[in-house]
Design a protein around this motif. Structure first.
Motif, mmCIF file in Angstrom:
data_model
loop_
_atom_site.group_PDB
_atom_site.id
_atom_site.type_symbol
_atom_site.label_atom_id
_atom_site.label_comp_id
_atom_site.label_asym_id
_atom_site.label_seq_id
_atom_site.Cartn_x
_atom_site.Cartn_y
_atom_site.Cartn_z
ATOM 1 N N UNK A 124 0.857 -1.368 -0.004
ATOM 2 C CA UNK A 124 0.017 -0.060 -0.026
ATOM 3 C C UNK A 124 0.935 1.217 0.017
ATOM 4 N N UNK A 125 0.344 2.382 -0.274
ATOM 5 C CA UNK A 125 0.872 3.644 -0.004
ATOM 6 C C UNK A 125 0.286 4.391 0.819
ATOM 7 N N UNK A 126 1.069 4.846 2.001
ATOM 8 C CA UNK A 126 0.616 5.580 3.092
ATOM 9 C C UNK A 126 0.593 7.006 3.041
ATOM 10 N N UNK A 127 -0.720 7.738 3.437
ATOM 11 C CA UNK A 127 -0.895 9.115 3.176
ATOM 12 C C UNK A 127 -1.168 9.847 4.427
ATOM 13 N N UNK A 128 -0.489 10.486 4.983
ATOM 14 C CA UNK A 128 -0.569 11.375 6.265
ATOM 15 C C UNK A 128 -1.820 12.536 5.896
ATOM 16 N N UNK A 129 -2.738 12.469 6.787
ATOM 17 C CA UNK A 129 -3.728 13.283 6.489
ATOM 18 C C UNK A 129 -4.370 14.106 7.667
ATOM 19 N N UNK A 162 5.419 19.078 10.372
ATOM 20 C CA UNK A 162 7.031 19.277 9.357
ATOM 21 C C UNK A 162 6.824 19.534 7.919
ATOM 22 N N UNK A 163 5.919 18.675 7.333
ATOM 23 C CA UNK A 163 5.851 18.352 5.828
ATOM 24 C C UNK A 163 4.512 18.908 5.338
ATOM 25 N N UNK A 164 3.241 18.852 6.111
ATOM 26 C CA UNK A 164 2.073 19.046 5.644
ATOM 27 C C UNK A 164 1.557 17.488 5.308
ATOM 28 N N UNK A 165 0.271 17.632 4.803
ATOM 29 C CA UNK A 165 -0.233 16.276 4.494
ATOM 30 C C UNK A 165 0.494 15.803 3.341
ATOM 31 N N UNK A 166 0.440 14.552 2.903
ATOM 32 C CA UNK A 166 1.129 14.029 1.690
ATOM 33 C C UNK A 166 1.426 12.459 1.754
ATOM 34 N N UNK A 167 2.135 11.879 0.909
ATOM 35 C CA UNK A 167 2.476 10.609 0.871
ATOM 36 C C UNK A 167 3.571 10.576 2.261
ATOM 37 N N UNK A 168 3.444 9.445 2.901
ATOM 38 C CA UNK A 168 4.106 9.250 4.156
ATOM 39 C C UNK A 168 5.112 8.158 4.051
ATOM 40 N N UNK A 169 4.536 7.053 3.356
ATOM 41 C CA UNK A 169 5.447 5.835 3.254
ATOM 42 C C UNK A 169 4.952 5.015 1.976
ATOM 43 N N UNK A 170 5.786 4.259 1.596
ATOM 44 C CA UNK A 170 5.493 2.992 0.719
ATOM 45 C C UNK A 170 5.630 1.743 1.450
ATOM 46 N N UNK A 171 4.597 0.956 1.424
ATOM 47 C CA UNK A 171 4.602 -0.378 2.057
ATOM 48 C C UNK A 171 4.859 -1.667 0.922
#
Length: 143
Positions: free
Chosen positions: A6-11, A70-79
């Motif tokens: 999955x792709x993790x997105x911080x929101x 620190x970075x705002x919302x967006x892609x956090x990680x790739x699993x």
């Protein structure tokens, strides 16, 4: 590594972001889950073989809260899906990668997880995921 899991997105809001991604992907959030140990609420969407994990901080000390600050919302990680997380962790350690945990942890969506430090990954946080299957009793143990 078998595939991208999955792709993790911080929101800021799983609910708000979930509404947007449901429209984008023409699918629904199939699961939400709180992972108290990580201070995060997750929501999962699936489009074909691809999964998106939305991550909302549940407290100000969580890694997601710090990431968004620190970075705002967006892609956090790739699993990445792995068959044997312990073996993969040992292999990566031997290759010189820095792991953020020494043993697999319980993560969301019934997974055992381990993170690889982004400094050794060109700034990308990588998560290893293994399906956590319950142990079956051995024949004759009565357990």
């Amino acid at each position: 590594m078998n595939k991208i899991e999955h792709i993790g997105i911080a929101v800021n809001s799983v609910k708000q972001a979930g509404d947007i991604y449901q429209k984008l992907l023409n699918t629904t959030v199939y699961k939400t889950e709180d992972v108290a140990t990580e201070g995060v609420k997750t929501a999962f969407l699936q489009a074909g073989p691809n999964k998106i994990e939305l991550l909302e901080a549940t407290n100000t000390d969580s890694p997601i809260a710090k990431f968004i600050e620190k970075r705002g919302e967006g892609i956090h990680h790739i699993a990445f899906d792995v068959t044997d997380i312990a073996a993969e962790m040992a292999r990566l350690k031997a290759e010189g990668f820095v792991l953020l945990n020494d043993v697999p942890k319980r993560g969301a969506d019934n997974k055992l997880v381990c993170f690889v430090h982004p400094k050794g990954m060109n700034g990308v946080l990588v998560e290893l995921c293994q399906e956590d299957t319950p142990k079956r009793p051995e024949v004759g143990t009565g357990v």
